[in-house]
Each structure stands twice: as structure tokens, then as C-alpha cells.
Motif scaffolding. Sequence first.
Motif, PDB file in Angstrom:
ATOM      1  N   VAL A  33      64.604  20.650   9.072  1.00 52.37           N
ATOM      2  CA  VAL A  33      64.706  21.372   7.808  1.00 52.37           C
ATOM      3  C   VAL A  33      64.092  20.544   6.682  1.00 52.37           C
ATOM      4  O   VAL A  33      64.490  19.392   6.466  1.00 52.37           O
ATOM      5  CB  VAL A  33      66.181  21.675   7.457  1.00 52.37           C
ATOM      6  N   PRO A  34      63.140  21.083   5.947  1.00 48.39           N
ATOM      7  CA  PRO A  34      62.581  20.373   4.791  1.00 48.39           C
ATOM      8  C   PRO A  34      63.618  20.230   3.676  1.00 48.39           C
ATOM      9  O   PRO A  34      64.524  21.049   3.544  1.00 48.39           O
ATOM     10  CB  PRO A  34      61.407  21.260   4.347  1.00 48.39           C
ATOM     11  N   ASN A  86      65.779  23.079   1.358  1.00 49.68           N
ATOM     12  CA  ASN A  86      65.981  24.347   2.064  1.00 49.68           C
ATOM     13  C   ASN A  86      67.434  24.548   2.478  1.00 49.68           C
ATOM     14  O   ASN A  86      68.167  23.586   2.697  1.00 49.68           O
ATOM     15  CB  ASN A  86      65.097  24.413   3.315  1.00 49.68           C
ATOM     16  N   TRP A 129      63.194  12.868  11.956  1.00 48.21           N
ATOM     17  CA  TRP A 129      62.626  13.142  10.638  1.00 48.21           C
ATOM     18  C   TRP A 129      61.194  13.642  10.814  1.00 48.21           C
ATOM     19  O   TRP A 129      60.584  13.530  11.885  1.00 48.21           O
ATOM     20  CB  TRP A 129      62.627  11.892   9.759  1.00 48.21           C
ATOM     21  N   GLY A 139      57.780  17.918   5.957  1.00 49.18           N
ATOM     22  CA  GLY A 139      57.901  19.367   5.960  1.00 49.18           C
ATOM     23  C   GLY A 139      56.939  20.093   5.054  1.00 49.18           C
ATOM     24  O   GLY A 139      56.494  21.197   5.369  1.00 49.18           O
ATOM     25  N   SER A 143      61.231  16.265   5.993  1.00 44.78           N
ATOM     26  CA  SER A 143      62.098  17.163   6.762  1.00 44.78           C
ATOM     27  C   SER A 143      63.106  16.321   7.526  1.00 44.78           C
ATOM     28  O   SER A 143      62.743  15.292   8.108  1.00 44.78           O
ATOM     29  CB  SER A 143      61.290  18.004   7.748  1.00 44.78           C
TER      30      SER A 143
END
Length: 469
Positions: free
Chosen positions: A208-209, A212, A291, A294, A381
Motif C-alpha cells: 500500500v502506498p 492510501n 517495502w 508506490g 509503499s
Amino acid sequence: METEPSVFQKLIAGETLIKKVFRKEILPILADLRLAILLLLIIAVFSISGTLLEQGQSLEYYQSNYPEHPALFGFLTWKIIIFIGLDHVYRTWWFLSLLVLFGSSLTACTFTRQLPTLKSARRWTYYDKPQQFQSIALSAELTTGSLTALEPLLKKRHYLVFQDGNKLYARRGIIGRIGPIVVHGSMLIILAGSIIGSITGFTAQEMVPGGNIFQVKNILDAGQFSQAQIPKDWAVKVNRFWIDYDPDGRIDQFYSDLSVINKQGEEVERKTIHVNEPFRYQGVTFYQADWGIGALRVRVNKSPVFRLPMAPLDTGGQGRIWGTWIPIKPDFSAGVSVLAKDLKGTVLVYNGKGELVSTVREGMSTEVDGVTLFIDEVVGSTGLQIKADPGIPIVYLGFGLLMISVMMSYVSHSQIWALKEGERLYIAGKTNRAKVTFEREIVAILDDLNDLDQNNLLSVGNLSENLQN
């Protein structure tokens, strides 16, 4: 004239037959120690395989890492892994069946062996004949002495003493007989926790960036009844993700600032996690696992800031690198490429011909193909591993009881009998552990009695012979 048995009588007879077969045929097999050891070894082997083989990966992963030619160890291929279920060992029906069978064996052993042993240890009788003392290896016969003098000596050594006229019985360490039963019980608790975790837990992974909000959807592995554990009425927001580097430029630690968001969009809990410091909320645990990069926040000339996703590129195993394409014309007819390999804020800018133009840091700009490109931020991310296992507290309880019960099992269960017959005092004792220490204790008791009367020792039976041996 004989009448045919009724249906009810047939059912009663059938039930009686089943009980008889179970008691005489099945129960002895289940209670066999050899079966329990065999099951434990099989469970251990498959548990090890579940540790060595990656669990919950895609079919393509196993096809590429475990090809048919050449097969690993000459036989292990992706087809075997998928067919047997080695890609999710702990949730297969046959592994859960092994756990149930092992639990049944422990239960049978507890009721047929351990409980009768405890019952026998608690049930005792006085020795009322001198011949009974001769049958015990550790025995002594005194010419004088009394039960009145013996009782305080035993109580001083923490024995529980019972006396009935000229007979005495003392015991210590009954907890040592309870220990094995608690060991079996704690193992059953561990098995129950493992089964509950297998059928109700799940494992997921999300990339997930920063900035978000996401809900847990990328489920890698889940039990048959795991839907109740997957969060549906709350989501998680990645407020920020960042990496700390050491002076040599190597990654020191990476962090994720996470918030739990309810259906109304309100933050209900927040925590910053890093490796070995997870975030737990309503039975779901978020681990910092990976990691990536993103997105990239950029501006072209005087345009507003816009955010472009960055995708990982295939480097053939030569490291990790992410890239994106930035349009520089409204009709998307031209653009430039940007590459980044870490979150230090430095990116490589290439023009439309694929030529390296410059290296730019966050907050700086560069001229490329007739436009000014501003690099505002390289957005990281976070790679999160998400797990829910309702059986973990049960397993922890079982292991806690197991440690206690193992210590209980090492306590010696010692018994001492005494009989006053005329002028003679008969003493005998036995124990199930630490026999040399127990023999020395008996000798010390006799010495204490002898100190009360220096001339009362007639013989010590075969006790002296045992000590000499």
C-alpha cells in the motif's frame, strides 16, 4: 415360541456391541504409547515441511521454483506439492486429522493409564504384618522405637502422615503423579488451539502506498471458517511510510504509520509499526514485512502536482528498481521516463529518446525535452503481512501449562510405612524417582531415631546392602 427382537432391543444390542468393540479393540490401540510417538513424529515431519516450503504462494510460484525437470531431491515437484497440499500444510484435512488422532491417543492414554495411576497413588493401605515389610527392598527393623517419635520426623520432612493404632502411612509428592496428567491436558489444549487457528485464521499481504486507505482483500491462505475474522466494518490508512538508512547507505529500519478507520471515516486507533513491532486490532495483526516505491508526485512547468504510480521493473535479479512514464504533452504524444531504486529521494530522469538527462533529488527540478520537471516526492509503499489466528491465546495457555506440568512431573512420589509389633518397629519405603536421595533420607530418619535410643537398632534389613551396592 420365540419372538423376534424389537427395533429398540436391536439398537440397544448394537450400541452394546459398539461399546464392547471400542473398549476391547480400538481403545487399547489408541492408548498405545508407540502409536502416540509415531503420530508425533509424522506431525513433526510435516510441520518441518511447512516451514521449509513456502506457504500460500501462487501456482506460478511453485511451477517456477519446483519444476518437474529437474525435480528437487529427485521427486519433489510442483504437482506433488499442490496435490498433497504442501503449499498449505497446516490447513489440509489430513494434517488436521493427524492432530485429532494424536489428541484422541493422548486422551485414551490419560484415561486408561495416567488417571488409574493417580487413583492408585491416592488409594493406600496400612501394612499390618511384618512379612509385608520384607517384600520391600528398602526396609528396616528396630528393636525399640515408637510411631510417636517417628511421626514428627516425617512431618519435618514434609510428609503427610496417617496413623491408625500401631500402623502408620506417610506420603509426599502426590503432585508428581498429577504432573503427567497435566502434561497430557496441556498438549490437548495446544492441539485444540492449533486446530482452531487452522480452520478460523487467515494470512493476507498488502502493498500500500503512503496516504492510501485499504481493506484486507489479498488473502493468501485462509481456513474454512475464516470469514468471521476478516475485517469488514473497518479499514486501515497508511498515513506515512519511511525508511531509515545507516551512514553507509544500507537500510537500518523501515516504518509504517497506520490508522484504523471506521465506517464513518473516523480514526479509532493509531500506531507506528516496524520490524518486530506489529500492530494488533480486534484479533488482526499487521506486520511490517516489505517495502517498495508506490508513486511519484511531480509537476510539469506550472501544472498542479499530480501523482503517478511507479511499477517494479524486471532487473533479472540485479536489484530492485521502479519506474514510471510522465507525459509532457496534453495529448500524451510525448513523455519522459523516471527511475528510482530507493526512498532516499534521488531519481534518474530519461528523455523521450531513452537518454539519461540528469539525477534529481526531491524538491528539485530539471530541464528535459523543453519542459521543466519538478520532483516533489517519492512516495513509498509499505508491504504488510496480515494475520489472524484465534487459536494463539489457547496455544500460549497450553504451553504455559506444559512448562508447569513438566516441572510437576519431576517431583518424586515417596511412600513410607511403619508398624509397631511388640517391641519391634518395622519401617519400609519406596519412591518413583531420585531413589538414592530417598535411601539417604531413610537412613537419616533411622539415625534420628537411633539418636533417641543408641541401642535400639537391631538390623537394617537389606538397606545397608543397597547402599553399598
